[in-house]
Design an enzyme around this catalytic site. Structure first.
Site, PDB file in Angstrom:
ATOM      1  N   ASP A 191      -2.793   0.419   7.641  1.00 26.45           N
ATOM      2  CA  ASP A 191      -2.336   0.349   6.339  1.00 26.45           C
ATOM      3  C   ASP A 191      -1.222  -1.019   6.416  1.00 26.45           C
ATOM      4  O   ASP A 191      -1.089  -1.460   5.097  1.00 26.45           O
ATOM      5  CB  ASP A 191      -0.848   1.076   6.220  1.00 26.45           C
TER       6      ASP A 191
ATOM      7  N   ASP B  90       0.586  -0.993  -0.229  1.00 26.97           N
ATOM      8  CA  ASP B  90       0.008   0.250   0.065  1.00 26.97           C
ATOM      9  C   ASP B  90       1.206   0.971  -0.571  1.00 26.97           C
ATOM     10  O   ASP B  90       1.436   1.830   1.649  1.00 26.97           O
ATOM     11  CB  ASP B  90      -0.599  -0.077   1.439  1.00 26.97           C
TER      12      ASP B  90
ATOM     13  N   GLU C 255      -1.218  -1.155  -4.039  1.00 28.14           N
ATOM     14  CA  GLU C 255      -2.590  -0.408  -4.358  1.00 28.14           C
ATOM     15  C   GLU C 255      -2.246   0.399  -5.392  1.00 28.14           C
ATOM     16  O   GLU C 255      -1.686   2.043  -5.610  1.00 28.14           O
ATOM     17  CB  GLU C 255      -2.966  -0.508  -2.810  1.00 28.14           C
TER      18      GLU C 255
END
Lengths: 165, 165
Positions: A140, A7, A67
């Protein structure tokens, strides 16, 4: 099959490594790479690169699922996330991994069945899918694991058949 | 004092190396790093990184001046430029250079005296400042040289005094 989910972010970048063996998926590592906001951006990107290369060396994932960066209201933040994602992609290819990008909606849909799921639902499903005693923290790290799980759900049927043979 | 200028981009990234010795500035190298549009983006970023690291190793610049990424109409392009600039910054710090960012307006102003200068004016001034027989081609290479010249114009008076002693 070892997948690292990322991420991306410059202040906080989540990562999560999962292993799939047959029908069992287990978490191997999850955490956050942080860089110091008081440092200049080029130095932070270099530090981020070093830490990520160390993780890639340690786990040698077959695939890295990142992502996708969407443009938010804050253009400054989006640029940092874009720069970090560029560094992450180059590092992952350099470590011999195949790299895949998934949108936040794809990741939510793959993990919870619904593209509009919130942070809490995502956290709960990541916990359930990995059979963890409690939700992964920080969020996260859970998001990064979710990207890895999304890749396992999306990878072509062909490669799954091959893996089973 | 050796400065490498970079005009970041994923399809075409301009670079230019200039050396300042006393009051003389000369061009040492200028060109373009290209990556194949048919390849996936992570692979292109990795290839770009490899080529840039080779150039940094070859010239060992004291400073790297990068043209700042501004958000254009085409968000897809801006993201590629942002990712490439992130890779470039991390690589430059890794090569021991100090990294500086300058906006397109700052670069135009430093080279032509006017922030609204067009490509042709920029090309002519880069040619004049370096005493070249003809304008640098392609334009991205001239833009990268302009970023390096902008850095020479901007670096603190203190370091210029020190260099003169």
């Amino acid at each position: 099959m070892l997948v690292m989910g990322i991420d991306p972010g410059l202040s906080r970048c989540g990562y999560g490594v999962v292993r799939q063996k047959g029908r069992v998926v287990e978490a191997m590592a999850a955490g956050i790479i942080r860089t110091d906001k008081r440092e200049p951006i080029p130095r932070r990107l270099h530090e981020f690169q070093n830490e990520l290369v160390e993780l890639l060396d340690a786990y040698r994932p077959d695939a890295v699922a990142i992502e996708q960066v969407l443009f938010q209201v804050n253009v400054r933040t989006a640029m940092g996330v874009g720069q970090a994602s560029g560094v992450a992609m180059a590092a992952a290819v350099g470590a011999g991994a195949e790299v895949f990008e998934y949108s936040p909606t794809q990741i939510k849909k793959a993990v919870t069945g619904w593209g509009g799921a919130d942070k809490e639902q995502m956290g709960k499903m990541v916990q359930t899918l990995l059979g963890l005693p409690r939700p992964l923290r920080p969020a996260d790290a859970a998001d990064a694991v979710a990207a890895a799980l999304c890749h396992l759900a999306h990878r072509p049927a062909a490669s799954r058949i091959q893996a089973a043979m």
